[in-house]
Design a protein around this motif. Structure first.
Motif, mmCIF file in Angstrom:
data_model
loop_
_atom_site.group_PDB
_atom_site.id
_atom_site.type_symbol
_atom_site.label_atom_id
_atom_site.label_comp_id
_atom_site.label_asym_id
_atom_site.label_seq_id
_atom_site.Cartn_x
_atom_site.Cartn_y
_atom_site.Cartn_z
ATOM 1 N N ARG A 1 54.967 12.840 68.409
ATOM 2 C CA ARG A 1 54.089 13.236 67.299
ATOM 3 C C ARG A 1 54.719 14.309 66.427
ATOM 4 O O ARG A 1 54.603 14.289 65.196
ATOM 5 C CB ARG A 1 52.750 13.733 67.868
ATOM 6 C CG ARG A 1 51.851 14.469 66.870
ATOM 7 C CD ARG A 1 51.442 13.575 65.711
ATOM 8 N NE ARG A 1 50.641 14.290 64.735
ATOM 9 C CZ ARG A 1 51.120 15.010 63.734
ATOM 10 N NH1 ARG A 1 52.448 15.136 63.586
ATOM 11 N NH2 ARG A 1 50.319 15.611 62.875
ATOM 12 N N TRP A 2 55.401 15.250 67.050
ATOM 13 C CA TRP A 2 55.948 16.372 66.294
ATOM 14 C C TRP A 2 57.455 16.258 66.077
ATOM 15 O O TRP A 2 58.098 17.218 65.655
ATOM 16 C CB TRP A 2 55.619 17.685 67.009
ATOM 17 C CG TRP A 2 54.143 17.933 67.117
ATOM 18 C CD1 TRP A 2 53.369 17.855 68.238
ATOM 19 C CD2 TRP A 2 53.243 18.275 66.052
ATOM 20 N NE1 TRP A 2 52.058 18.126 67.945
ATOM 21 C CE2 TRP A 2 51.951 18.388 66.608
ATOM 22 C CE3 TRP A 2 53.415 18.493 64.677
ATOM 23 C CZ2 TRP A 2 50.836 18.713 65.840
ATOM 24 C CZ3 TRP A 2 52.294 18.815 63.918
ATOM 25 C CH2 TRP A 2 51.031 18.924 64.497
ATOM 26 N N SER A 3 58.007 15.081 66.363
ATOM 27 C CA SER A 3 59.446 14.831 66.143
ATOM 28 C C SER A 3 60.304 15.903 66.803
ATOM 29 O O SER A 3 61.221 16.464 66.190
ATOM 30 C CB SER A 3 59.747 14.759 64.637
ATOM 31 O OG SER A 3 59.010 13.718 64.021
ATOM 32 N N LEU A 4 60.002 16.188 68.056
ATOM 33 C CA LEU A 4 60.761 17.188 68.798
ATOM 34 C C LEU A 4 62.034 16.574 69.366
ATOM 35 O O LEU A 4 62.119 15.357 69.541
ATOM 36 C CB LEU A 4 59.907 17.746 69.942
ATOM 37 C CG LEU A 4 58.569 18.374 69.555
ATOM 38 C CD1 LEU A 4 57.835 18.842 70.806
ATOM 39 C CD2 LEU A 4 58.764 19.534 68.588
ATOM 40 N N PRO A 5 63.029 17.387 69.666
ATOM 41 C CA PRO A 5 64.240 16.854 70.298
ATOM 42 C C PRO A 5 63.884 16.126 71.589
ATOM 43 O O PRO A 5 63.058 16.588 72.369
ATOM 44 C CB PRO A 5 65.065 18.115 70.592
ATOM 45 C CG PRO A 5 64.594 19.111 69.588
ATOM 46 C CD PRO A 5 63.128 18.834 69.401
#
Length: 343
Positions: A212-216
């Protein structure tokens, strides 16, 4: 849980005690969120009480805080002496912080909440009825929050409770998977009355946050999933290439990629979300919005495979799944492209 004799603040555990876990330094989901500039917090029932009175920890009385249920508490980044600001910003109390933030509409982008011991429904020291009532009360407060229209709530457990489960445990190793655990999705975005029979695990929630938050880490998961999907082609010695496709509007993007890659056919799955009834194409079946769009707009033939559900096929579902896999092995092409969507 004995305090350190050398710590004058009384906030640190005795490092010489066998039960004291050394400060952890591994990367957490909190670290990833903070690095992205996203707000987050871990709320715990009776957190403030236990912070000032250790006798409420594991005392089998109300509130009976379970310290091992507070994962971030064991990380050096939240040391109460060395990093009090980070601890105060991310480790918070249910009564004094969570309820206030819910009512004011100031919950962070990602919130975790762990009820105090007497409300966590654990066999042996907690009541199922009290836990159910607490969950209902928390959900009612969340639904009344100004943030509710943009909220998704996952209610789940860390174990099954020890009661009988008729479902066979999937094969794995000594670490799992184990017996099934409940998971409820409560949200204005949730499909009402829907039971998802896809196999997930406790890491799926973190995967959702990461996605959802485009995290690594999202790309790593996608690559691994694409490799898993390609396994039948590997076993059948069919040459293939993997293309990772990422777009907010996957419907048009998939059709464009089909044209760009000059594919002669596309096989895609459908779970029926946002479904349109397509009687006559698949008996008693429904396509999701993406697959429905591709069927109507792709320049090549599109084969849509719906994962068999027990309520549709009864006892024959397992056999149909097996045949589907065998058919994948028998399918031969000179070259195949696998497109892995990332919406």
């Amino acid at each position: 849980m004995q305090p350190s004799a050398s710590d004058t603040t009384g906030k640190l555990a005795d490092p010489a005690a066998a039960s004291t876990l050394p400060p952890q330094t591994g990367q957490t989901i909190g670290d990833l969120l903070s690095a992205k500039g996203l707000s987050w917090a871990w709320y715990a029932g009776s957190w403030n009480t236990a912070s000032s009175d250790r006798t409420v920890i594991y005392n089998n009385k109300v509130p009976n805080l379970q310290s091992h249920h507070q994962p971030f508490n064991y990380y050096a980044a939240f040391d109460p002496v060395a990093h009090p600001d980070a601890r105060a910003a991310h480790l918070k109390d249910f009564d004094s912080d969570f309820l206030k933030d819910v009512a004011a509409g100031t919950l962070p982008a990602v919130s975790f909440y762990k009820p105090q011991g007497n409300l966590n429904q654990h066999p042996g020291y907690a009541s199922v009825a009290d836990g159910d009532a607490h969950i209902a009360d928390v959900l009612a407060k969340l639904q009344a929050s100004p943030q509710w229209k943009n909220m998704l709530v996952v209610v789940t457990y860390d174990e099954n409770g020890g009661f009988y489960d008729h479902a066979t445990v999937p094969k794995g190793d000594r670490w799992g998977p184990g017996t099934r655990i409940p998971a409820l999705i409560v949200s204005p975005f949730a499909k009402k009355g829907f039971v998802d029979k896809t196999q997930y695990d406790t890491g799926s929630t973190l995967r959702f946050i990461t996605h959802r938050w485009s995290l690594p880490g999202a790309e790593i998961f996608t690559n691994n999933k694409a490799t898993e999907l390609a396994l039948p082609l590997v076993e059948a010695n069919v040459p293939f290439k993997i293309h990772i496709v990422k777009d907010r509007d996957m419907k048009e993007r998939l059709c464009l990629e089909v044209e760009r890659l000059r594919l002669s056919a596309m096989i895609m799955g459908s779970r029926g979300f946002g479904a349109n009834d397509i009687r006559g194409i698949i008996s008693k079946g429904k396509l999701g919005s993406v697959s429905d769009y591709c069927v109507k707009n792709c320049i090549c033939p599109v084969v849509v495979v719906r994962y068999p559900q027990e309520d549709e096929y009864g006892d024959g579902a397992v056999e149909k799944k097996r045949r589907l896999r065998l058919n994948c092995h028998r399918y031969r092409r000179r070259s195949t492209s696998i497109m892995m969507p990332m919406s």
